[in-house]
Design a protein around this motif. Structure first.
Motif, PDB file in Angstrom:
ATOM      1  N   ALA A  63      65.334  65.508   7.510  1.00 57.79           N
ATOM      2  CA  ALA A  63      64.923  64.188   7.028  1.00 57.79           C
ATOM      3  C   ALA A  63      64.113  63.502   8.134  1.00 57.79           C
ATOM      4  CB  ALA A  63      66.144  63.355   6.647  1.00 57.79           C
ATOM      5  N   LYS A 123      62.487  60.906   8.538  1.00 59.68           N
ATOM      6  CA  LYS A 123      62.614  59.469   8.809  1.00 59.68           C
ATOM      7  C   LYS A 123      63.527  59.191   9.997  1.00 59.68           C
ATOM      8  CE  LYS A 123      64.361  58.816   4.618  1.00 59.68           C
ATOM      9  NZ  LYS A 123      64.735  60.151   4.127  1.00 59.68           N
ATOM     10  N   ASP A 139      62.101  66.939   4.643  1.00 60.29           N
ATOM     11  CA  ASP A 139      62.252  65.856   3.657  1.00 60.29           C
ATOM     12  C   ASP A 139      61.391  64.698   4.147  1.00 60.29           C
ATOM     13  OD1 ASP A 139      63.081  63.357   2.686  1.00 60.29           O
ATOM     14  OD2 ASP A 139      65.162  63.620   3.296  1.00 60.29           O
ATOM     15  N   MET A 161      60.927  63.073  -0.976  1.00 56.90           N
ATOM     16  CA  MET A 161      62.250  62.682  -1.464  1.00 56.90           C
ATOM     17  C   MET A 161      62.474  61.175  -1.565  1.00 56.90           C
ATOM     18  SD  MET A 161      63.165  65.570  -2.184  1.00 56.90           S
ATOM     19  CE  MET A 161      64.839  66.102  -2.405  1.00 56.90           C
ATOM     20  N   ARG A 173      67.671  62.169  -8.487  1.00 57.51           N
ATOM     21  CA  ARG A 173      68.589  61.568  -7.497  1.00 57.51           C
ATOM     22  C   ARG A 173      69.653  60.759  -8.233  1.00 57.51           C
ATOM     23  NH1 ARG A 173      67.834  58.903  -2.166  1.00 57.51           N
ATOM     24  NH2 ARG A 173      69.785  57.757  -1.834  1.00 57.51           N
ATOM     25  N   LEU A 222      74.692  53.695   1.758  1.00 58.48           N
ATOM     26  CA  LEU A 222      73.299  53.543   1.345  1.00 58.48           C
ATOM     27  C   LEU A 222      73.205  53.320  -0.162  1.00 58.48           C
ATOM     28  CD1 LEU A 222      71.775  56.549   3.354  1.00 58.48           C
ATOM     29  CD2 LEU A 222      71.613  54.141   3.954  1.00 58.48           C
ATOM     30  N   HIS A 238      73.052  61.035  -2.116  1.00 61.37           N
ATOM     31  CA  HIS A 238      73.302  60.739  -0.704  1.00 61.37           C
ATOM     32  C   HIS A 238      74.657  60.057  -0.606  1.00 61.37           C
ATOM     33  CE1 HIS A 238      72.811  59.791   3.455  1.00 61.37           C
ATOM     34  NE2 HIS A 238      71.576  60.251   3.480  1.00 61.37           N
ATOM     35  N   SER A 265      75.194  57.321   5.135  1.00 61.49           N
ATOM     36  CA  SER A 265      74.970  57.877   6.459  1.00 61.49           C
ATOM     37  C   SER A 265      76.242  57.827   7.302  1.00 61.49           C
ATOM     38  CB  SER A 265      73.833  57.121   7.155  1.00 61.49           C
ATOM     39  OG  SER A 265      73.197  57.963   8.086  1.00 61.49           O
ATOM     40  N   GLY A 316      71.769  63.947   2.954  1.00 61.51           N
ATOM     41  CA  GLY A 316      72.125  63.829   4.362  1.00 61.51           C
ATOM     42  C   GLY A 316      73.549  63.307   4.488  1.00 61.51           C
ATOM     43  N   GLY A 317      73.782  62.505   5.529  1.00 60.89           N
ATOM     44  CA  GLY A 317      75.091  61.890   5.693  1.00 60.89           C
ATOM     45  C   GLY A 317      75.975  62.562   6.726  1.00 60.89           C
ATOM     46  N   GLU A 347      69.797  67.725   3.453  1.00 60.65           N
ATOM     47  CA  GLU A 347      68.718  66.962   4.123  1.00 60.65           C
ATOM     48  C   GLU A 347      69.279  66.159   5.294  1.00 60.65           C
ATOM     49  OE1 GLU A 347      67.361  64.146   1.246  1.00 60.65           O
ATOM     50  OE2 GLU A 347      67.108  65.662  -0.284  1.00 60.65           O
ATOM     51  N   PRO A 348      69.818  66.809   6.306  1.00 58.87           N
ATOM     52  CA  PRO A 348      70.362  66.018   7.422  1.00 58.87           C
ATOM     53  C   PRO A 348      69.284  65.313   8.234  1.00 58.87           C
ATOM     54  CG  PRO A 348      70.469  68.369   7.926  1.00 58.87           C
ATOM     55  CD  PRO A 348      69.900  68.252   6.537  1.00 58.87           C
ATOM     56  N   GLY A 349      69.594  64.128   8.657  1.00 57.59           N
ATOM     57  CA  GLY A 349      68.717  63.390   9.576  1.00 57.59           C
ATOM     58  C   GLY A 349      69.494  63.111  10.849  1.00 57.59           C
ATOM     59  N   ARG A 350      70.381  62.123  10.762  1.00 56.45           N
ATOM     60  CA  ARG A 350      71.151  61.667  11.921  1.00 56.45           C
ATOM     61  C   ARG A 350      71.791  62.826  12.688  1.00 56.45           C
ATOM     62  NH1 ARG A 350      73.111  56.800  12.866  1.00 56.45           N
ATOM     63  NH2 ARG A 350      72.720  56.074  10.727  1.00 56.45           N
ATOM     64  N   TYR A 378      67.194  57.004  14.017  1.00 57.81           N
ATOM     65  CA  TYR A 378      66.897  55.626  13.637  1.00 57.81           C
ATOM     66  C   TYR A 378      66.832  54.723  14.874  1.00 57.81           C
ATOM     67  CZ  TYR A 378      68.354  58.003   9.438  1.00 57.81           C
ATOM     68  OH  TYR A 378      68.463  58.946   8.438  1.00 57.81           O
TER      69      TYR A 378
HETATM   70  C1  PLP Z   1      66.802  60.908   0.695  1.00 59.55           C
HETATM   71  C2  PLP Z   1      67.422  60.954   2.054  1.00 59.55           C
HETATM   72  N1  PLP Z   1      67.746  62.160   2.559  1.00 59.55           N
HETATM   73  C3  PLP Z   1      68.281  62.275   3.803  1.00 59.55           C
HETATM   74  C4  PLP Z   1      68.510  61.164   4.574  1.00 59.55           C
HETATM   75  C5  PLP Z   1      69.100  61.355   5.949  1.00 59.55           C
HETATM   76  O1  PLP Z   1      70.373  60.826   5.991  1.00 59.55           O
HETATM   77  P1  PLP Z   1      71.254  60.956   7.325  1.00 59.55           P
HETATM   78  O2  PLP Z   1      70.445  60.464   8.428  1.00 59.55           O
HETATM   79  O3  PLP Z   1      72.454  60.125   7.019  1.00 59.55           O
HETATM   80  O4  PLP Z   1      71.601  62.417   7.449  1.00 59.55           O
HETATM   81  C6  PLP Z   1      68.220  59.887   4.077  1.00 59.55           C
HETATM   82  C7  PLP Z   1      68.497  58.690   4.872  1.00 59.55           C
HETATM   83  O5  PLP Z   1      68.268  57.574   4.516  1.00 59.55           O
HETATM   84  C8  PLP Z   1      67.654  59.782   2.769  1.00 59.55           C
HETATM   85  O6  PLP Z   1      67.345  58.592   2.255  1.00 59.55           O
END
Ligand code: PLP
Length: 403
Positions: free
Chosen positions: A46, A48, A68, A90, A137, A149, A179, A182, A215-216, A254-257, A353
């Motif tokens: 992810a 972002k 993502d 996404m 979604r 979220l 989702h 987070s 994610g999460g 879709e991991p981000g954090r 973030y």
């Molecule tokens: C669609 C989607 N996927 C993945 C993520 C990543 O989430 P996380 O950082 O909690 O893993 C987010 C975060 O807002 C999201 O909106």
């Protein structure tokens, strides 16, 4: 990239006037490799959470090819960097122009949606393409998350079932996503979400090719002790086996954090101290957005170029540099009693973030990036013994408490 052994070395050499992101690309590579080795499906980063070029490169070097993305800008960033990246758009609400550009200019085929209007928009913007992967979604409980979220995106109940049916008739491949929120502290949240999704698939009576658990996944912030990441994977794997989807359906996450949080610390300079207040050159509108807005603790350390700080501590409120009074970190912080102008405060666990959220408000926001070897951030990817050793050797904790 210039590398320093420690943030203190960095401040001693550079005396930085603007905030510094101290980055550890090897942490990102370790996390990306772990997910790819342990998750029984495809892992989409992810973007972002941290779109910095060094982070993307570390992902890519660790084998990450799926991303993502949430905007045309993120699409351009990744597509222009990696020829063979697979991009999944996404964001449930996209501009018509960005869908068109994503599809025709960047070869994006995977689009998420959570309502019929967005389905129509995707179809029109792609000239009713026949090779779309459409991912619905769904809204699920965010009860296990430290940062919920829910409420903005996702469909549920009859709406979700109808949307699955409508999307199925246009999709080459149909997916479902959600989702759990987070920093999810409970692997059982994925079970609850997947059960919700299963019920809707049964109600809609459609064939589903992809389950995307979103994610999460958590990182190790001080005082928060999530279960091991493997237990999240185990729950997801087990429930996926029971889902009413095609026998050869794909599983995505879709991991981000969890991939980037422990990779970066922010070093901010103290500009002034008065009346129990510390004013920094970084804050809520800058790289410390998460530290200001999430009320969980972050590891912190004070660095003084000229020598040691006092071992006695006093409570301080920490303010950012902008003229807005909400540019302040929640709570009070026990900092060295003699903290003064020219000292630096390092905030760990700022890789997710953090720099991604920085704004140019009041003309601030300029951040330099350097590679640093040691770290005050704990990681989910080391054995406990290694972690313990590092902590005993290195880190002073300056946790926040209620004001
Ligand atoms: C669609 C989607 N996927 C993945 C993520 C990543 O989430 P996380 O950082 O909690 O893993 C987010 C975060 O807002 C999201 O909106």
């Amino acid at each position: 990239m210039i590398t320093f052994q420690t943030p203190l070395d960095l401040v001693r050499v550079l005396h930085p006037e603007s905030p510094v992101a101290c980055v550890r690309p090897e942490r990102v590579s370790t996390a990306a490799a772990w997910f790819q080795n342990h998750f029984p499906g495809d892992v989409l980063y992810a973007v972002k959470a941290n779109p910095s070029p060094w982070a993307l490169d570390a992902m890519y070097e660790a084998g990450m090819r799926w991303f993502d993305v949430a905007s045309l800008e993120e699409i351009e960033l990744v597509a222009n960097r990696f020829d063979d990246a697979v991009l999944a758009y996404m964001h449930p609400i996209k501009s018509r122009n960005s869908i068109e550009r994503a599809y025709f200019d960047y070869g994006v085929r995977i689009f998420v949606l959570d309502c019929e209007a967005e389905l129509q928009k995707i179809l029109e913007a792609t000239d009713f393409a026949k090779d779309l992967t459409l991912v619905v979604r769904m809204a699920v409980s965010n009860d296990g998350a430290s940062m919920p979220l829910s409420g903005k995106f996702g469909c549920f109940g009859d709406d979700a079932a109808h949307l699955l049916q409508a999307a199925r008739s246009y999709a080459d491949e149909l997916g479902v996503s959600f989702h759990v929120g987070s920093q999810c502290m409970d692997p059982g949240a994925y079970r609850i979400a997947m059960d919700t999704v299963s019920n809707t698939i049964v109600q809609a009576a459609v064939t589903v090719d992809i389950v995307d658990v979103g994610g999460g996944f958590p990182a190790l912030y001080p005082g928060m002790q999530p279960p091991e990441l493997q237990s999240y994977i185990d729950v997801i794997n087990q429930v996926f086996e029971e889902m009413p989807v095609l026998f050869n359906a794909d599983l995505w996450c879709e991991p981000g954090r969890a991939l980037v949080a422990d990779s970066t610390s922010i070093v901010a300079k103290v500009e002034l101290v008065r009346d129990g207040r510390v004013y920094l050159n970084d804050g809520a509108y800058g790289n410390l957005f998460d530290a200001a807005h999430c009320k969980w603790p972050f590891p912190m350390e004070v660095h003084r170029v000229s020598g040691k700080t006092s071992i006695h501590s006093k409570p301080f409120t920490i303010y950012g540099p902008t003229c807005d009074s909400i540019d302040v970190l929640d709570g009070v912080f026990d900092l060295p009693a003699d903290i003064q102008e020219g000292d630096y405060i390092e905030f760990g666990m700022m890789g997710a973030y953090g720099t991604a959220m920085s704004t140019r408000f009041n003309g601030f926001g300029d951040t330099k990036t350097y590679r640093v070897r040691n770290s005050i951030s704990q990681t989910m990817y080391e054995t406990q013994a290694e972690e313990q050793r590092r902590y005993e050797n290195n880190v002073i904790f300056l946790p926040r408490r209620e004001a």
